[in-house]
Design a protein around this motif. Structure first.
Motif, PDB file in Angstrom:
ATOM      1  N   LEU A 244      -7.360  56.530 -39.873  1.00  0.00           N
ATOM      2  CA  LEU A 244      -6.818  57.535 -38.975  1.00  0.00           C
ATOM      3  C   LEU A 244      -5.659  56.874 -38.237  1.00  0.00           C
ATOM      4  CD1 LEU A 244      -6.692  60.192 -37.411  1.00  0.00           C
ATOM      5  CD2 LEU A 244      -8.512  59.353 -35.915  1.00  0.00           C
ATOM      6  N   SER A 245      -4.450  57.351 -38.503  1.00  0.00           N
ATOM      7  CA  SER A 245      -3.244  56.732 -37.961  1.00  0.00           C
ATOM      8  C   SER A 245      -2.758  57.483 -36.730  1.00  0.00           C
ATOM      9  CB  SER A 245      -2.147  56.709 -39.024  1.00  0.00           C
ATOM     10  OG  SER A 245      -0.947  56.177 -38.501  1.00  0.00           O
ATOM     11  N   PHE A 246      -2.553  56.752 -35.624  1.00  0.00           N
ATOM     12  CA  PHE A 246      -2.069  57.329 -34.374  1.00  0.00           C
ATOM     13  C   PHE A 246      -0.579  57.082 -34.172  1.00  0.00           C
ATOM     14  CE2 PHE A 246      -6.562  56.854 -33.745  1.00  0.00           C
ATOM     15  CZ  PHE A 246      -6.933  57.887 -32.901  1.00  0.00           C
TER      16      PHE A 246
ATOM     17  N   ARG B 131      -7.961  56.554 -48.151  1.00  0.00           N
ATOM     18  CA  ARG B 131      -7.723  57.901 -47.677  1.00  0.00           C
ATOM     19  C   ARG B 131      -7.025  57.790 -46.321  1.00  0.00           C
ATOM     20  NH1 ARG B 131      -8.106  61.394 -51.680  1.00  0.00           N
ATOM     21  NH2 ARG B 131      -8.493  63.102 -50.186  1.00  0.00           N
ATOM     22  N   ILE B 132      -6.108  58.726 -46.033  1.00  0.00           N
ATOM     23  CA  ILE B 132      -5.311  58.593 -44.820  1.00  0.00           C
ATOM     24  C   ILE B 132      -5.207  59.922 -44.077  1.00  0.00           C
ATOM     25  CG2 ILE B 132      -3.223  58.823 -46.253  1.00  0.00           C
ATOM     26  CD1 ILE B 132      -3.325  56.924 -42.925  1.00  0.00           C
ATOM     27  N   LEU B 133      -5.585  59.877 -42.803  1.00  0.00           N
ATOM     28  CA  LEU B 133      -5.383  60.996 -41.890  1.00  0.00           C
ATOM     29  C   LEU B 133      -4.325  60.560 -40.887  1.00  0.00           C
ATOM     30  CD1 LEU B 133      -8.734  60.456 -42.221  1.00  0.00           C
ATOM     31  CD2 LEU B 133      -8.776  62.710 -41.142  1.00  0.00           C
ATOM     32  N   ILE B 134      -3.340  61.397 -40.634  1.00  0.00           N
ATOM     33  CA  ILE B 134      -2.323  61.054 -39.639  1.00  0.00           C
ATOM     34  C   ILE B 134      -2.394  62.046 -38.485  1.00  0.00           C
ATOM     35  CG2 ILE B 134      -0.793  59.922 -41.282  1.00  0.00           C
ATOM     36  CD1 ILE B 134       1.006  62.437 -41.168  1.00  0.00           C
ATOM     37  N   ARG B 135      -2.215  61.526 -37.286  1.00  0.00           N
ATOM     38  CA  ARG B 135      -2.209  62.365 -36.087  1.00  0.00           C
ATOM     39  C   ARG B 135      -0.789  62.414 -35.541  1.00  0.00           C
ATOM     40  NH1 ARG B 135      -2.358  61.958 -30.516  1.00  0.00           N
ATOM     41  NH2 ARG B 135      -3.633  63.547 -29.450  1.00  0.00           N
TER      42      ARG B 135
ATOM     43  N   VAL C 125      -4.726  64.245 -44.763  1.00  0.00           N
ATOM     44  CA  VAL C 125      -4.954  65.202 -43.678  1.00  0.00           C
ATOM     45  C   VAL C 125      -3.899  64.960 -42.599  1.00  0.00           C
ATOM     46  CG1 VAL C 125      -6.528  65.951 -41.848  1.00  0.00           C
ATOM     47  CG2 VAL C 125      -7.445  65.323 -44.083  1.00  0.00           C
ATOM     48  N   ILE C 126      -3.336  66.059 -42.092  1.00  0.00           N
ATOM     49  CA  ILE C 126      -2.433  65.988 -40.940  1.00  0.00           C
ATOM     50  C   ILE C 126      -3.102  66.689 -39.764  1.00  0.00           C
ATOM     51  CG2 ILE C 126      -0.182  66.624 -39.987  1.00  0.00           C
ATOM     52  CD1 ILE C 126       0.900  66.663 -42.856  1.00  0.00           C
TER      53      ILE C 126
ATOM     54  N   ASN D 293       7.267  72.891 -44.085  1.00  0.00           N
ATOM     55  CA  ASN D 293       6.330  73.584 -44.976  1.00  0.00           C
ATOM     56  C   ASN D 293       5.063  72.773 -45.270  1.00  0.00           C
ATOM     57  OD1 ASN D 293       5.551  75.832 -46.509  1.00  0.00           O
ATOM     58  ND2 ASN D 293       6.353  74.938 -48.403  1.00  0.00           N
ATOM     59  N   LEU D 294       4.485  72.191 -44.226  1.00  0.00           N
ATOM     60  CA  LEU D 294       3.247  71.431 -44.389  1.00  0.00           C
ATOM     61  C   LEU D 294       2.147  72.035 -43.517  1.00  0.00           C
ATOM     62  CD1 LEU D 294       4.506  67.727 -44.410  1.00  0.00           C
ATOM     63  CD2 LEU D 294       3.759  69.092 -46.359  1.00  0.00           C
ATOM     64  N   LYS D 295       0.961  72.115 -44.073  1.00  0.00           N
ATOM     65  CA  LYS D 295      -0.186  72.629 -43.336  1.00  0.00           C
ATOM     66  C   LYS D 295      -0.863  71.500 -42.565  1.00  0.00           C
ATOM     67  CE  LYS D 295      -1.142  76.459 -46.511  1.00  0.00           C
ATOM     68  NZ  LYS D 295      -2.143  77.096 -47.396  1.00  0.00           N
ATOM     69  N   SER D 296      -1.552  71.865 -41.506  1.00  0.00           N
ATOM     70  CA  SER D 296      -2.179  70.846 -40.660  1.00  0.00           C
ATOM     71  C   SER D 296      -3.438  71.415 -40.012  1.00  0.00           C
ATOM     72  CB  SER D 296      -1.207  70.374 -39.576  1.00  0.00           C
ATOM     73  OG  SER D 296      -0.773  71.479 -38.790  1.00  0.00           O
ATOM     74  N   HIS D 297      -4.206  70.515 -39.404  1.00  0.00           N
ATOM     75  CA  HIS D 297      -5.414  70.879 -38.671  1.00  0.00           C
ATOM     76  C   HIS D 297      -5.149  70.736 -37.176  1.00  0.00           C
ATOM     77  CE1 HIS D 297      -8.167  70.852 -42.227  1.00  0.00           C
ATOM     78  NE2 HIS D 297      -7.234  70.033 -42.687  1.00  0.00           N
TER      79      HIS D 297
END
Length: 360
Positions: free
Chosen positions: A88-90, A106-110, A137-138, A154-158
């Protein structure tokens, strides 16, 4: 091979990102297990469920983020190159994305600041869209930011709101002590982004209208001398105090009559949430992204166009003459603080992290 969960944050400072990190590591380990935090700041407060991977010396603490990022790349590769991991990248998201792809993590970016900060030309849009699309995941921290990401590249995010706890501690400001006039507070780094120049210029108008006020600006940064020069140019030395950096600066909010945010862009400014927690009325720039969402388009506070110090001055003058309307809005705000509940929002992080964990 045991899987690892890694938080990547090269520079731990006293800002909004770090507040969210601290709350996440308070609530998340019970949900996801042990967290490894990679940073270039020396940290020694390891616990059963949190381990800092960092230099043994504090030499790097005050270095710039580029150097800190290089150190963290080394630490990440050295300690986890043979592991299976979720990151999880801050911060330094492009770097963490590249490394994660090389190491097959696997990489999630905040993302925590509006795209307006850095996507100011076509080439940058192409570059950032390409790299962000490689992340698994964004995560963004406001509805407006979510729309901005979709519309711009044009990118989806949470969407996961910032975590904020409801404890209220109070500290006193000497500049406000025994002062009976209007007490105005601003908290933020002294940078172009935070645009305290707009606030200062609005206060010259208050002075010309013979308004009795004082303004305290808490924070440090590269624009300090610029702000001092402007305060002197406008002969506002007795009205404005640059307090400098303060730990737990939000604990001074209760000493003010009104909080002003003057930023050019944000993500989801914690300081507005904290002002709501203390029941302090708010006037904020309507910058991308966050303020209009926190203040529910003016239902919970006042908004003014970015950089328009005349409108800001008028709103401050109106408040000084009649505080009832804005105080009523600030009382409504407390009803909506549940949006930032640390348990609810940490569970949203947990769900996303564990979903990626299962794919490693």
């Amino acid at each position: 091979m045991k899987k690892k969960i890694i938080f990547y944050i090269p520079s731990i400072e006293a800002a909004g990102v770090e507040k969210n990190l601290n709350l996440l590591i308070k609530y998340l380990p019970n949900q996801i297990g042990k967290i490894n935090i990679i940073t270039a700041n020396k940290k020694s407060n390891n616990s059963k469920n949190v381990k800092y991977i960092c230099p043994h010396s504090s030499y790097w603490n005050n270095k710039n983020r580029t150097l800190k990022n290089i150190i963290c790349i080394y630490l990440l590769i050295k300690n986890f190159r043979s592991s299976k991991a979720v990151i999880l990248s801050f911060q330094s998201n492009l770097t963490s994305i590249i490394i994660s792809k090389i190491l097959r993590f696997r990489i999630l970016i905040r993302l925590n600041t509006s795209l307006k900060k850095y996507l100011n030309n076509f080439l940058k849009k192409v570059i950032f869209k390409f790299f962000y699309s490689l992340s698994d995941v964004i995560i963004v921290n406001s509805k407006f930011f979510k729309k901005e990401l979709l519309n711009e590249i044009n990118l989806k995010s949470h969407l996961i709101y910032n975590l904020n706890i409801y404890e209220k501690k109070r500290k006193k400001l000497e500049f406000f002590k025994k002062f009976k006039g209007l007490k105005i507070l601003n908290i933020g780094r002294l940078t172009d982004q935070k645009d305290q120049l707009t606030l200062i210029r609005s206060l010259e108008i208050l002075k010309k209208k013979n308004n009795n006020f004082r303004c305290s600006i808490i924070g440090g940064g590269a624009f300090r001398n610029i702000l001092i020069s402007e305060i002197k140019r406008l002969n506002l030395e007795e009205y404005i105090e640059l307090v400098g950096f303060k730990n737990n600066a939000e604990q001074y909010i209760s000493q003010s009559d009104i909080f002003v945010l003057s930023s050019k862009y944000e993500g989801l400014p914690n300081v507005l949430i904290e002002s709501q927690k203390y029941g302090i009325p708010i006037i904020s720039s309507n910058c991308p992204t966050g303020p209009s969402e926190i203040l529910m388009n003016g239902k919970l506070g006042e908004l003014f166009p970015v950089g328009n110090y005349n409108i800001l001055a008028n709103k401050l003058l109106n408040f000084s003459k009649n505080k009832k309307n804005l105080k009523l809005k600030s009382s409504y705000a407390k009803k909506y603080l549940k949006r930032f509940d640390p348990v609810i929002n940490s569970q949203k992080y947990s769900k996303l992290i564990l979903q990626e964990y299962e794919k490693v």
